[in-house]
Write an enzyme that holds these catalytic residues in place. Sequence first.
Site, PDB file in Angstrom:
ATOM      1  N   ASP A 123       0.866  -1.181   0.000  1.00  0.00           N
ATOM      2  CA  ASP A 123       0.000   0.000   0.000  1.00  0.00           C
ATOM      3  C   ASP A 123       0.902   1.230   0.000  1.00  0.00           C
ATOM      4  O   ASP A 123       2.041   1.185   0.461  1.00  0.00           O
ATOM      5  CB  ASP A 123      -0.934   0.023   1.219  1.00  0.00           C
ATOM      6  CG  ASP A 123      -2.175   0.876   0.981  1.00  0.00           C
ATOM      7  OD1 ASP A 123      -3.248   0.315   0.696  1.00  0.00           O
ATOM      8  OD2 ASP A 123      -2.064   2.123   1.051  1.00  0.00           O
ATOM      9  N   CYS A 148     -14.007  -0.650  -7.300  1.00  0.00           N
ATOM     10  CA  CYS A 148     -15.052  -0.084  -6.430  1.00  0.00           C
ATOM     11  C   CYS A 148     -15.656   1.154  -7.070  1.00  0.00           C
ATOM     12  O   CYS A 148     -16.115   2.060  -6.384  1.00  0.00           O
ATOM     13  CB  CYS A 148     -14.504   0.216  -5.046  1.00  0.00           C
ATOM     14  SG  CYS A 148     -13.100   1.316  -5.069  1.00  0.00           S
TER      15      CYS A 148
HETATM   16  N1  SAH Z   1      -8.079  -3.996   0.125  1.00  0.00           N
HETATM   17  C1  SAH Z   1      -8.388  -3.043   1.161  1.00  0.00           C
HETATM   18  C2  SAH Z   1      -9.038  -1.779   0.649  1.00  0.00           C
HETATM   19  C3  SAH Z   1      -8.240  -1.065  -0.423  1.00  0.00           C
HETATM   20  S1  SAH Z   1      -8.690   0.584  -0.639  1.00  0.00           S
HETATM   21  C4  SAH Z   1      -9.237  -3.725   2.227  1.00  0.00           C
HETATM   22  O1  SAH Z   1      -9.644  -4.873   2.040  1.00  0.00           O
HETATM   23  O2  SAH Z   1      -9.515  -3.092   3.250  1.00  0.00           O
HETATM   24  C5  SAH Z   1      -7.460   1.146  -1.709  1.00  0.00           C
HETATM   25  C6  SAH Z   1      -6.068   1.300  -1.083  1.00  0.00           C
HETATM   26  O3  SAH Z   1      -5.191   1.658  -2.150  1.00  0.00           O
HETATM   27  C7  SAH Z   1      -5.915   2.395  -0.037  1.00  0.00           C
HETATM   28  O4  SAH Z   1      -5.425   1.844   1.155  1.00  0.00           O
HETATM   29  C8  SAH Z   1      -4.863   3.350  -0.632  1.00  0.00           C
HETATM   30  O5  SAH Z   1      -3.941   3.828   0.341  1.00  0.00           O
HETATM   31  C9  SAH Z   1      -4.163   2.473  -1.619  1.00  0.00           C
HETATM   32  N2  SAH Z   1      -3.545   3.141  -2.774  1.00  0.00           N
HETATM   33  C10 SAH Z   1      -4.028   4.169  -3.502  1.00  0.00           C
HETATM   34  N3  SAH Z   1      -3.200   4.449  -4.538  1.00  0.00           N
HETATM   35  C11 SAH Z   1      -2.175   3.572  -4.451  1.00  0.00           C
HETATM   36  C12 SAH Z   1      -0.990   3.347  -5.220  1.00  0.00           C
HETATM   37  N4  SAH Z   1      -0.741   4.078  -6.312  1.00  0.00           N
HETATM   38  N5  SAH Z   1      -0.162   2.366  -4.844  1.00  0.00           N
HETATM   39  C13 SAH Z   1      -0.415   1.606  -3.756  1.00  0.00           C
HETATM   40  N6  SAH Z   1      -1.522   1.779  -2.993  1.00  0.00           N
HETATM   41  C14 SAH Z   1      -2.383   2.739  -3.333  1.00  0.00           C
END
Ligand code: SAH
Length: 396
Positions: free
Chosen positions: A252, A340
């Site tokens: 993340d 989403c």
């Molecule tokens: N899978 C998670 C929810 C993901 S929400 C669960 O089950 O709870 C999307 C996530 O993507 C967020 O935590 C955000 O910090 C991350 N994110 C956004 N852009 C990103 C990037 N370019 N690289 C890595 N992570 C990213």
Amino acid sequence: MAELPRVYLKTGREGPAFGRHPWLFSGAVDRIEGKPANGAEVTVISGTGAFVAHGLYNANSQIRVRLYSWDQEVRLTHDFWHNRIACAIHLRSSLGLMGQETGCRLVFSEGDMLSGLVVDRYRDILAVQFTSLGLFLQQDLIVDSLVTLLQPAVVYLRTEKGMRELEGIEAQDQLIRGNMPEGPVTIVENNISFLVDLHTGHKTGYYLDQRDNRKAAAAYAVGRRCLDICCYSGGFSLNLAKAGAVEVTAIDSSENALALAGQNASLNNLRNITWVRSDAFKMLDKMASDHESFGLVVLDPPRFAQSSRGVDQALKGYTQLNSQALKICAENAIFVSCSCSGRVSDQELIRVISNAAARENRNVQILEVRGQPPDHPVLASCPESAYLKCIICRVI
Ligand code: SAH
């Protein structure tokens, strides 16, 4: 009851409103009789003079009227809102989601015919979020109903970014009732404990919507080396690790999310998860050039398409990430690809996966087409309320 201001629709533009879609866009409005204040109740009338619905007006929003009642006799009174909230809570009770230690979405906006209101419950704490001015102005009444129906210890207002521009809502995160406990709250999901940070966490603190998809993904985890891309607080990672994954690597870009994820792993005594702070695009490139390969890959990127205009751009972003993820899938790997965005349908996500597979010279079998859990109901007349897609595939 007093006559309401009337919003007349352009002839030929009544279809969605008659079909009970809750959003009436400004372009469909012909003229207005009376001078409704923003947030006021109005009656919507077709080009031929027929009653369509009762709704709440907002000249500041592209969604000029949000529609709630399609029955001419049923006006938007105190009892109306109370009954709608009670109806939403009844669903969650009947689903068995109201346990003492659990979290669930109590009210899901359009899905519960309460366009612009979200209420999440974490144990006895309620997080309330408004995305429509009309319901925001009914805040006291809505909170009173929630308190009467559930007697929560705490009601907390979480504001969503951009609502000042989109709706003209002027609000800040704040405590509305009770005393907030120090530190994060712990909820139990699929027999795993998760810390929820209501102040700084994403959404209202946690992604409640992936509960069932995490469980479904975990069913494939035994003996596999897993990768969780965009892991936030570790929802998928912990489910995979607990279900018997050999090891889990989780990526993340957010330091706060990973700090919470690490605490969640400790809380559950799960030691075979490695947390990596990185941009997903960059890290997947690096993993491909290092010839890494995984037996199960979860990809759960943030919402790329904010509006219908952003869809093409979003599909490009999704295709890129899906290709990069497929590159590091081992032979016969399980690939869990999520989106989403309410603007991207499950058929479009499947096309993204298929295009990415062709690009990577792989064959993909679709095993499960999944969506959101029943505490995030989809309103049949509002396709946009089906926002979460989760396709579980096998990669050959
Ligand atoms: N899978 C998670 C929810 C993901 S929400 C669960 O089950 O709870 C999307 C996530 O993507 C967020 O935590 C955000 O910090 C991350 N994110 C956004 N852009 C990103 C990037 N370019 N690289 C890595 N992570 C990213």
